[in-house]
Scaffold this motif. Structure first.
Motif, PDB file in Angstrom:
ATOM      1  N   LEU A 205       0.824  -1.207   0.000  1.00  0.00           N
ATOM      2  CA  LEU A 205       0.000   0.000   0.000  1.00  0.00           C
ATOM      3  C   LEU A 205       0.860   1.260   0.000  1.00  0.00           C
ATOM      4  CD1 LEU A 205      -2.896  -0.915   2.471  1.00  0.00           C
ATOM      5  CD2 LEU A 205      -3.082  -0.524   0.000  1.00  0.00           C
ATOM      6  N   SER A 206       1.989   1.213   0.691  1.00  0.00           N
ATOM      7  CA  SER A 206       2.882   2.381   0.701  1.00  0.00           C
ATOM      8  C   SER A 206       3.753   2.437  -0.541  1.00  0.00           C
ATOM      9  CB  SER A 206       3.761   2.353   1.958  1.00  0.00           C
ATOM     10  OG  SER A 206       4.596   1.207   1.969  1.00  0.00           O
ATOM     11  N   LEU A 207       4.150   1.281  -1.071  1.00  0.00           N
ATOM     12  CA  LEU A 207       5.035   1.270  -2.235  1.00  0.00           C
ATOM     13  C   LEU A 207       4.315   1.645  -3.525  1.00  0.00           C
ATOM     14  CD1 LEU A 207       7.161  -1.963  -1.584  1.00  0.00           C
ATOM     15  CD2 LEU A 207       7.952   0.406  -1.485  1.00  0.00           C
ATOM     16  N   ARG A 208       3.037   1.296  -3.634  1.00  0.00           N
ATOM     17  CA  ARG A 208       2.362   1.535  -4.908  1.00  0.00           C
ATOM     18  C   ARG A 208       2.155   3.009  -5.204  1.00  0.00           C
ATOM     19  NH1 ARG A 208      -4.043  -0.066  -4.075  1.00  0.00           N
ATOM     20  NH2 ARG A 208      -4.575   1.658  -2.667  1.00  0.00           N
ATOM     21  N   GLU A 209       2.336   3.874  -4.203  1.00  0.00           N
ATOM     22  CA  GLU A 209       2.219   5.314  -4.424  1.00  0.00           C
ATOM     23  C   GLU A 209       3.571   5.972  -4.701  1.00  0.00           C
ATOM     24  OE1 GLU A 209      -0.715   6.466  -4.640  1.00  0.00           O
ATOM     25  OE2 GLU A 209      -1.725   4.666  -3.857  1.00  0.00           O
ATOM     26  N   ARG A 210       4.640   5.176  -4.719  1.00  0.00           N
ATOM     27  CA  ARG A 210       5.964   5.737  -4.951  1.00  0.00           C
ATOM     28  C   ARG A 210       6.162   6.090  -6.423  1.00  0.00           C
ATOM     29  NH1 ARG A 210       9.362   3.902  -0.719  1.00  0.00           N
ATOM     30  NH2 ARG A 210      11.074   5.005  -1.746  1.00  0.00           N
ATOM     31  N   PHE A 212       8.551   5.401  -8.605  1.00  0.00           N
ATOM     32  CA  PHE A 212       8.988   4.393  -9.571  1.00  0.00           C
ATOM     33  C   PHE A 212       7.828   3.515 -10.029  1.00  0.00           C
ATOM     34  CE2 PHE A 212       9.635   2.582  -5.359  1.00  0.00           C
ATOM     35  CZ  PHE A 212       9.130   1.311  -5.464  1.00  0.00           C
ATOM     36  N   VAL A 213       6.824   3.303  -9.154  1.00  0.00           N
ATOM     37  CA  VAL A 213       5.653   2.540  -9.572  1.00  0.00           C
ATOM     38  C   VAL A 213       4.795   3.371 -10.517  1.00  0.00           C
ATOM     39  CG1 VAL A 213       3.557   1.379  -8.777  1.00  0.00           C
ATOM     40  CG2 VAL A 213       5.671   1.157  -7.459  1.00  0.00           C
ATOM     41  N   GLU A 214       4.626   4.653 -10.217  1.00  0.00           N
ATOM     42  CA  GLU A 214       3.860   5.525 -11.106  1.00  0.00           C
ATOM     43  C   GLU A 214       4.545   5.637 -12.459  1.00  0.00           C
ATOM     44  OE1 GLU A 214       0.955   6.754 -10.568  1.00  0.00           O
ATOM     45  OE2 GLU A 214       0.822   6.026  -8.487  1.00  0.00           O
ATOM     46  N   ALA A 215       5.873   5.694 -12.455  1.00  0.00           N
ATOM     47  CA  ALA A 215       6.593   5.776 -13.725  1.00  0.00           C
ATOM     48  C   ALA A 215       6.398   4.512 -14.554  1.00  0.00           C
ATOM     49  CB  ALA A 215       8.080   6.007 -13.459  1.00  0.00           C
ATOM     50  N   ALA A 216       6.379   3.352 -13.889  1.00  0.00           N
ATOM     51  CA  ALA A 216       6.153   2.101 -14.613  1.00  0.00           C
ATOM     52  C   ALA A 216       4.750   2.052 -15.206  1.00  0.00           C
ATOM     53  CB  ALA A 216       6.373   0.914 -13.666  1.00  0.00           C
ATOM     54  N   ARG A 225       4.116  -7.175 -14.460  1.00  0.00           N
ATOM     55  CA  ARG A 225       5.485  -6.667 -14.543  1.00  0.00           C
ATOM     56  C   ARG A 225       5.789  -5.708 -13.389  1.00  0.00           C
ATOM     57  NH1 ARG A 225       9.565  -6.206 -18.229  1.00  0.00           N
ATOM     58  NH2 ARG A 225      10.894  -4.349 -18.026  1.00  0.00           N
ATOM     59  N   ILE A 226       4.821  -4.887 -13.038  1.00  0.00           N
ATOM     60  CA  ILE A 226       5.038  -3.950 -11.927  1.00  0.00           C
ATOM     61  C   ILE A 226       5.250  -4.706 -10.625  1.00  0.00           C
ATOM     62  CG2 ILE A 226       3.929  -2.161 -10.536  1.00  0.00           C
ATOM     63  CD1 ILE A 226       2.563  -1.185 -13.072  1.00  0.00           C
ATOM     64  N   ILE A 227       4.460  -5.758 -10.407  1.00  0.00           N
ATOM     65  CA  ILE A 227       4.578  -6.523  -9.169  1.00  0.00           C
ATOM     66  C   ILE A 227       5.914  -7.259  -9.115  1.00  0.00           C
ATOM     67  CG2 ILE A 227       3.655  -8.505  -7.908  1.00  0.00           C
ATOM     68  CD1 ILE A 227       0.870  -7.610  -8.782  1.00  0.00           C
ATOM     69  N   THR A 228       6.285  -7.914 -10.225  1.00  0.00           N
ATOM     70  CA  THR A 228       7.497  -8.737 -10.213  1.00  0.00           C
ATOM     71  C   THR A 228       8.775  -7.916 -10.325  1.00  0.00           C
ATOM     72  OG1 THR A 228       7.255  -9.087 -12.610  1.00  0.00           O
ATOM     73  CG2 THR A 228       6.309 -10.750 -11.127  1.00  0.00           C
ATOM     74  N   ARG A 229       8.737  -6.795 -11.043  1.00  0.00           N
ATOM     75  CA  ARG A 229       9.959  -6.029 -11.284  1.00  0.00           C
ATOM     76  C   ARG A 229      10.117  -4.829 -10.352  1.00  0.00           C
ATOM     77  NH1 ARG A 229      12.220  -7.094 -16.329  1.00  0.00           N
ATOM     78  NH2 ARG A 229      11.850  -9.302 -16.797  1.00  0.00           N
ATOM     79  N   GLU A 230       9.016  -4.298  -9.855  1.00  0.00           N
ATOM     80  CA  GLU A 230       9.096  -3.082  -9.051  1.00  0.00           C
ATOM     81  C   GLU A 230       8.789  -3.322  -7.570  1.00  0.00           C
ATOM     82  OE1 GLU A 230      10.277  -0.526 -10.453  1.00  0.00           O
ATOM     83  OE2 GLU A 230      10.070  -1.090 -12.551  1.00  0.00           O
ATOM     84  N   LEU A 231       7.765  -4.127  -7.289  1.00  0.00           N
ATOM     85  CA  LEU A 231       7.331  -4.299  -5.904  1.00  0.00           C
ATOM     86  C   LEU A 231       8.084  -5.411  -5.178  1.00  0.00           C
ATOM     87  CD1 LEU A 231       3.453  -3.831  -6.270  1.00  0.00           C
ATOM     88  CD2 LEU A 231       5.162  -2.175  -5.503  1.00  0.00           C
ATOM     89  N   LEU A 232       8.141  -6.610  -5.759  1.00  0.00           N
ATOM     90  CA  LEU A 232       8.760  -7.737  -5.070  1.00  0.00           C
ATOM     91  C   LEU A 232      10.224  -7.490  -4.689  1.00  0.00           C
ATOM     92  CD1 LEU A 232       7.292 -10.954  -6.757  1.00  0.00           C
ATOM     93  CD2 LEU A 232       6.872 -10.058  -4.466  1.00  0.00           C
ATOM     94  N   PRO A 233      11.044  -6.871  -5.551  1.00  0.00           N
ATOM     95  CA  PRO A 233      12.422  -6.608  -5.104  1.00  0.00           C
ATOM     96  C   PRO A 233      12.506  -5.750  -3.846  1.00  0.00           C
ATOM     97  CG  PRO A 233      12.263  -6.378  -7.485  1.00  0.00           C
ATOM     98  CD  PRO A 233      10.867  -6.533  -6.974  1.00  0.00           C
ATOM     99  N   ASN A 234      11.489  -4.957  -3.568  1.00  0.00           N
ATOM    100  CA  ASN A 234      11.476  -4.127  -2.365  1.00  0.00           C
ATOM    101  C   ASN A 234      10.821  -4.821  -1.176  1.00  0.00           C
ATOM    102  OD1 ASN A 234      12.432  -1.237  -3.229  1.00  0.00           O
ATOM    103  ND2 ASN A 234      11.098  -1.959  -4.881  1.00  0.00           N
TER     104      ASN A 234
END
Length: 320
Positions: A205-210, A212-216, A225-234
Motif C-alpha cells: 500500500l505504501s510502495l504503490r504510491e511511490r 517508480f511505480v507511477e513511472a512504470a 510486470r510492476i509486481i514482479t519487477r518493481e514491488l517484489l524486489p522491495n
C-alpha cells in the motif's frame, strides 16, 4: 590511479553490502552454521543411522537382556550412555536415542519447512494482490484474513487436525503416517500465512504510491510486470525475515501437536513424540529428554538469532 584506489572507489551492489554486513555479525554467522548443521543432519539421517549401525525403531532393550532392569529403565548409568549407545537408550523399549533424535529432526524439519514454504508463497500472493489491487479486492481479502486470524491458533491446530484425519480415514482404522504428515503440513499452512499477508499488504500500500511505480504505469507496464519487477524486489527484506522467524515457530507447533497426540504417532520418530515419552520418564531417567530438549532449544534460538541478523543486514538502520 592505482589498482587499490580503483577498488576502493568501486561501488557495491545492495546485495554485496547486505552480505558484507551479515558476515560482520558473528552471532548471525554462528547461527547460520548451527542451522545448516541441523538441516544437514536431517538430510543425512539415513546415512548417519547406517554408519552408526543402529535403527530408530529397533527395541534393543527388549531384544537383548541386560540393557534394562526390571522396572524398564537402563541398567547402565546416565540413561544407558556407552560406547555402543552414544546418547543412551529409551526406557521401557530400549530404542537408541541418537537415531531417534536425528530421524525425529528429519521428520519435524520436513513438516516445518514444507509448511513454511507454502505459507510464504500464499502470504506473498494474497498480501501483494490485496495491497496492489486495492478497492473491493483489498476489502474482501482483508476481511478473509481477519476471519482466519480470529481463530485461536493453538486451539485451532488441535481441533482441526483430527477433523482432517477423519475426512480421509474410516473411523476405527489407524491413520497412515504419510497422511498425518500431509495433514500437519496442510493445517499449518492454512492457519499460518495470514500474518505475512497482512504485513506485505501494508508494505505494498505504501510502495504503490511511490514514483517508480507511477513511472512504470506511465510507460504502460502490466500489473504483473510492476509486481514482479518493481514491488517484489522491495519486499525481500520482510519476506526473508518473516520466513526465518516462521520456520522455528512451525517446528515448535508441530512438536506440540505430536506431544499431545494429534500429530505424528509411534513408531515414527519425531521431536514431539520424544518429548511426550520423556515426560513419562524424566523423574527416573532425565537423560532421555535431555538431548532432544537441548537440540530443540539450540535450533530455535539459532534460527531466531539468524532472523535478527538477516533483518539487521538488510536494514543497517535497525539496532538489536
Amino acid at each position: 590511479m592505482t589498482t587499490v584506489e580503483q577498488a576502493a572507489l568501486t561501488g557495491r551492489s545492495p546485495g554485496e553490502l547486505t552480505w558484507r554486513r551479515f558476515r560482520r555479525d558473528r552471532a548471525g554467522v554462528a547461527s547460520a552454521v548451527v542451522v545448516a548443521f541441523f538441516f544437514l543432519v536431517a538430510l543425512a539421517a539415513p546415512l548417519i543411522s547406517a554408519v552408526y549401525g543402529k535403527d530408530p525403531t529397533t527395541t534393543y532393550g527388549l531384544d537383548e537382556p541386560g540393557l534394562l532392569n526390571t522396572y524398564g529403565y537402563p541398567v547402565a548409568p546416565n540413561g544407558g550412555i556407552s560406547g555402543r549407545f552414544w546418547f543412551g537408550i529409551e526406557p521401557t523399549l530400549g530404542r537408541d536415542v541418537l537415531t531417534q533424535l536425528v530421524h525425529g529432526i528429519r521428520t519435524s524439519l520436513l513438516i516445518a519447512t514444507a509448511a513454511t514454504v507454502l505459507c510464504v508463497l500464499t502470504g506473498v500472493a494474497i498480501g501483494v494482490t490485496a495491497g496492489y489491487a486495492g478497492g473491493r479486492t483489498d476489502y474482501l481479502l482483508g476481511r478473509f484474513i481477519d476471519l482466519l486470524l480470529a481463530f485461536p491458533s493453538q486451539l485451532s491446530f488441535i481441533a482441526f487436525t483430527p477433523v482432517v484425519y477423519a475426512l480421509f480415514v474410516t473411523p476405527g482404522k489407524e491413520t497412515p503416517t504419510y497422511l498425518r504428515v500431509v495433514t500437519l503440513i496442510l493445517v499449518l499452512w492454512v492457519l499460518g500465512w495470514m500474518g505475512l499477508a497482512r504485513l506485505l499488504r501494508g508494505q505494498v500500500l505504501s510502495l504503490r504510491e511511490r514514483e517508480f511505480v507511477e513511472a512504470a504505469k506511465v510507460t504502460g507496464a502490466s500489473p504483473w510486470r510492476i509486481i514482479t519487477r518493481e514491488l517484489l524486489p522491495n519486499l525481500w527484506t520482510p519476506i526473508l525475515v518473516q520466513a526465518t522467524l516462521m520456520l522455528p515457530s512451525m517446528v515448535t507447533i508441530e512438536a506440540g501437536l505430536s506431544f499431545i497426540g494429534v500429530g505424528i504417532l509411534e513408531p515414527t520418530p519425531d521431536w514431539g513424540r520424544m518429548f511426550a515419552n520423556g515426560a513419562h520418564y524424566y523423574e527416573s531417567d532425565i537423560t532421555y529428554i535431555f538431548f532432544p530438549g537441548v537440540a530443540m532449544i539450540v535450533f530455535v534460538v539459532a534460527f531466531n538469532l539468524l532472523g535478527d541478523s538477516v533483518r539487521d543486514a538488510f536494514d543497517p538502520r535497525t539496532t538489536r
